[in-house]
Design an enzyme around this catalytic site. Structure first.
Site, PDB file in Angstrom:
ATOM      1  N   SER A  66       0.269 -14.938   6.612  1.00 14.81           N
ATOM      2  CA  SER A  66       1.072 -14.267   5.597  1.00 14.81           C
ATOM      3  C   SER A  66       1.755 -15.309   4.699  1.00 14.81           C
ATOM      4  O   SER A  66       1.116 -16.289   4.310  1.00 14.81           O
ATOM      5  CB  SER A  66       2.088 -13.326   6.256  1.00 14.81           C
ATOM      6  OG  SER A  66       2.606 -12.413   5.320  1.00 14.81           O
TER       7      SER A  66
ATOM      8  N   HIS B 146      -3.905  -6.771   8.347  1.00 21.29           N
ATOM      9  CA  HIS B 146      -3.137  -7.997   8.171  1.00 21.29           C
ATOM     10  C   HIS B 146      -2.872  -8.690   9.502  1.00 21.29           C
ATOM     11  O   HIS B 146      -2.662  -9.906   9.542  1.00 21.29           O
ATOM     12  CB  HIS B 146      -1.813  -7.698   7.453  1.00 21.29           C
ATOM     13  CG  HIS B 146      -1.057  -8.937   7.060  1.00 21.29           C
ATOM     14  ND1 HIS B 146      -1.611  -9.941   6.303  1.00 21.29           N
ATOM     15  CD2 HIS B 146       0.219  -9.349   7.343  1.00 21.29           C
ATOM     16  CE1 HIS B 146      -0.726 -10.905   6.116  1.00 21.29           C
ATOM     17  NE2 HIS B 146       0.389 -10.570   6.747  1.00 21.29           N
TER      18      HIS B 146
ATOM     19  N   ASP C 291      -7.239  -6.417   3.744  1.00 20.09           N
ATOM     20  CA  ASP C 291      -5.867  -6.917   3.892  1.00 20.09           C
ATOM     21  C   ASP C 291      -5.179  -6.956   2.525  1.00 20.09           C
ATOM     22  O   ASP C 291      -5.632  -7.626   1.597  1.00 20.09           O
ATOM     23  CB  ASP C 291      -5.891  -8.316   4.514  1.00 20.09           C
ATOM     24  CG  ASP C 291      -4.495  -8.865   4.785  1.00 20.09           C
ATOM     25  OD1 ASP C 291      -3.497  -8.168   4.508  1.00 20.09           O
ATOM     26  OD2 ASP C 291      -4.407 -10.014   5.260  1.00 20.09           O
TER      27      ASP C 291
END
Length: 614
Positions: A128, A323, A191
């Site tokens: 991330s 994710h 994602d």
């Protein structure tokens, strides 16, 4: 031991990739304690630094619609377009987090230094927004250690579900420095995180914080349903990504319709652009790998789109769930290791019909189908490949043969002037002979060639590596040192300074500014330190000022500075000794200076200087 091929002669151990992901996720859980975690692995041959992500709106956007800011050139001097001196832009919050929590962290710097000295390969990783911090950490390492120490082991940056971090100049600079291969980004097909910054904050503001809270590893998302905002959030990000990709595709295909420019006046498009190598996980245990940034941008958009509206809720849910699915997906992919490296994009099949295709085409079609790529998407990927090919063609089309002939004439002209007891600058300025006229013709021919090169650079119509190639740096330096004095002579011969002002301030062409910056960047020298080709312009301006009623005293410091520079440049053999000829413009002016100044001048220390000149 399995390896993933991510480029020509470049493979990465799959165990290292999985270990890096494990540590990247682990860093999230320790984010309240440390700004990074460190682990040695691979029999201590690797040192992995992993960085946590952050989960509030303020950790993504600050100020501008897309939260971008100019890069800090003190930390990242290479992140600019050298010739046109345009600075890269980067996400402001990501940059500030790196500065505050990492670059100023003495423990971090010591650990990096220790690993470098022990010749370990340093791996920076993050999941991330932790991937964005790892990106900046890698560039910081490259700037601080790699550029200055050829013996240092190259770093590696592995990111998972990382948002885009910088703009097109950011991407351009990494490719120019040949650093892009050190960055490997893994992206799941749906994602949403790598696509978020393609949308302005205004379009997702109402849904963003609940989505981030759901994505936060420390939240209770495992026991809750997908947030109700997911569908709107996905739709808004997808539409913005599609607009961005469509606009970029029009540029790739050479569309000159003025509606394109009009559209950008009404629609704010994201400044962010991919860089490095992207590894797309199709969701069917296959990997698609490519490194063309224009193609990656198209793939980020088209692989994210719906096949039909009925899928919206399902895809919106998957865009969040994927994710945190990298660990299982990569494990499955590496067990089979079905990876496709897309290189010759201009040759991609436009049709998905593989009934009569070769086995290679069938493999490519299957992978592209897994990513949901339509014929239009394939066309965009082909256009990205054609653009790269066209840039190489533009470079090869530069008429070096004509330039060589003109340069050879001017080199001979310079020697001829010396044999006549007159410096090249002064002979050209007087313009008495046919040789002087022909020299002016060659000067203009070369100006045309180099002006076209600079215009192509401004349009980014040359390969990204162009400005960093030694061949072109050397050619540009040779051209600048030989020809710019002739431009200056022409400028002051026609008294253009009376109309426009001093040459260095108002009259200097970009072709000389750019080539000077190339050399300064390559040799890691301060801006303006390679100004030897402007020597005669400085002489002319001091000569004009010195002849005024004010006399010598107000300009003494500038005269001393010019003399010091002349001595250094002549000793370094980047300025010719013809400046010391008895009747040169420089010596005629210098001999008019006060006797006390001349007797103490450093000019007298230059080898070949005649004391009778004083």
């Amino acid at each position: 031991m399995a390896s993933l091929k991510v480029g020509e002669n470049r493979e990465i151990n799959t165990d290292l990739i999985q270990k890096a992901y494990s540590l990247a996720v682990k860093a999230h859980n320790k984010s309240s304690q440390k700004s990074y975690i460190l682990e040695k692995t691979g029999g201590s041959s690797y040192v992995i630094f992993s960085f946590p992500g952050y989960w509030s709106e303020n950790d993504w956007y600050d100020g501008e619609p897309f939260g971008e800011t100019k890069i800090n050139l003190d930390l990242f001097p290479s992140l600019r377009s050298i010739g046109i001196d345009e600075h890269a832009k980067v996400n402001k919050v990501f940059l500030q987090r790196f500065v505050d929590k990492i670059s100023r962290n003495q423990d971090f710097r010591k650990e990096v230094e220790k690993a470098k000295n022990e010749k370990k390969q340093i791996v920076f990783t993050g999941h991330s927004t932790g991937g964005s911090v790892s990106t900046l950490a890698t560039i910081w390492f490259l700037e601080k250690y790699w550029r200055s120490d050829a013996s240092a082991t190259s770093p590696l940056c592995l990111t998972f579900g990382c948002p885009l971090t910088g703009n097109h100049i950011f991407s351009h600079a990494l490719r120019r420095e040949q650093w892009a291969p050190y960055f490997i980004h893994f992206v799941m097909r749906y994602d949403i995180v790598p696509r978020i910054l393609l949308a302005p904050i205004s379009s997702i503001k109402h849904e963003f914080q609940p989505i981030l809270q759901f994505l936060n590893p420390k939240s209770t998302r495992a026991s809750t349903n997908t947030p109700p905002e997911a569908s709107n959030f996905y739709t808004n990000v997808m539409k913005n990504a599609s607009s961005m990709a469509s606009h970029a595709a029009c540029s790739l295909m050479g569309n000159t319709n003025l509606l394109l420019e009009t559209m950008t006046n009404f629609t704010t498009l994201s400044p962010y652009k991919p860089f490095g190598t992207f590894v797309f996980c199709t969701g069917n245990r296959k990997l698609v790998i490519l490194s063309n940034p224009d193609a990656i941008l198209q793939l980020l958009s088209y692989s994210f789109q719906l096949d039909n509206e009925a899928e919206c809720l399902d895809v919106a849910q998957r865009s969040l769930q994927q994710h945190f699915s990298y660990g299982n997906e990569l494990k499955d992919c590496f067990n089979k290791l079905d990876a496709l490296l897309l290189e010759s994009l201009e040759k991609l099949p436009l049709s998905a019909d593989s009934t009569t295709a070769s086995s290679d085409i069938t493999t490519i079609n299957a992978a592209l189908k897994d990513l949901g790529l339509s014929i239009r998407a394939r066309l965009c990927l082909c256009a990205a490949g054609e653009l790269e090919k066209r840039k190489i063609g533009n470079k090869n089309s530069i008429d070096l043969k004509k330039a060589d002939i003109a340069m050879k004439y001017l080199e001979d002209y310079k020697l001829s002037c010396g044999r006549q007891g007159l410096g090249c600058y002064d002979a050209f300025k007087i313009q008495k002979s046919t040789e002087d006229f022909e020299a002016n013709v060659k000067r203009l021919e070369l100006a045309g060639i180099w002006d076209e090169i600079i215009e192509m650079l401004k349009r980014y119509d040359l390969p990204d590596a162009f400005e960093g190639e030694k061949k072109w740096i050397d050619l540009g330096t040779k051209y600048r040192r030989l020809v710019e004095p002739l431009d200056i002579a022409n400028f002051y011969r026609h008294l253009k300074n009376d109309v426009t002002g001093p040459y260095t301030e108002k009259g200097r062409p970009n072709r000389y500014k750019c080539t000077q910056r190339w050399l300064e960047h390559a040799q890691r020298m301060p801006a303006g330190s390679c100004g030897e080709s402007c020597f005669w312009a400085d002489v002319e301006e001091l000569r004009i000022k010195n002849s005024s009623k004010e006399g010598f005293a107000p300009f003494k410091d500038k005269v001393l500075q010019l003399e010091e520079q002349a001595k250094k440049w002549i000793n370094d053999k980047v300025l010719d000794k013809d400046v010391l000829m008895e009747n040169s413009t420089f010596m005629v002016w210098w001999k008019k200076q006060p006797e006390t100044h001349k007797l103490a001048s450093c000019i007298k220390d230059i080898e070949g200087f005649k004391i009778t000149s004083v």
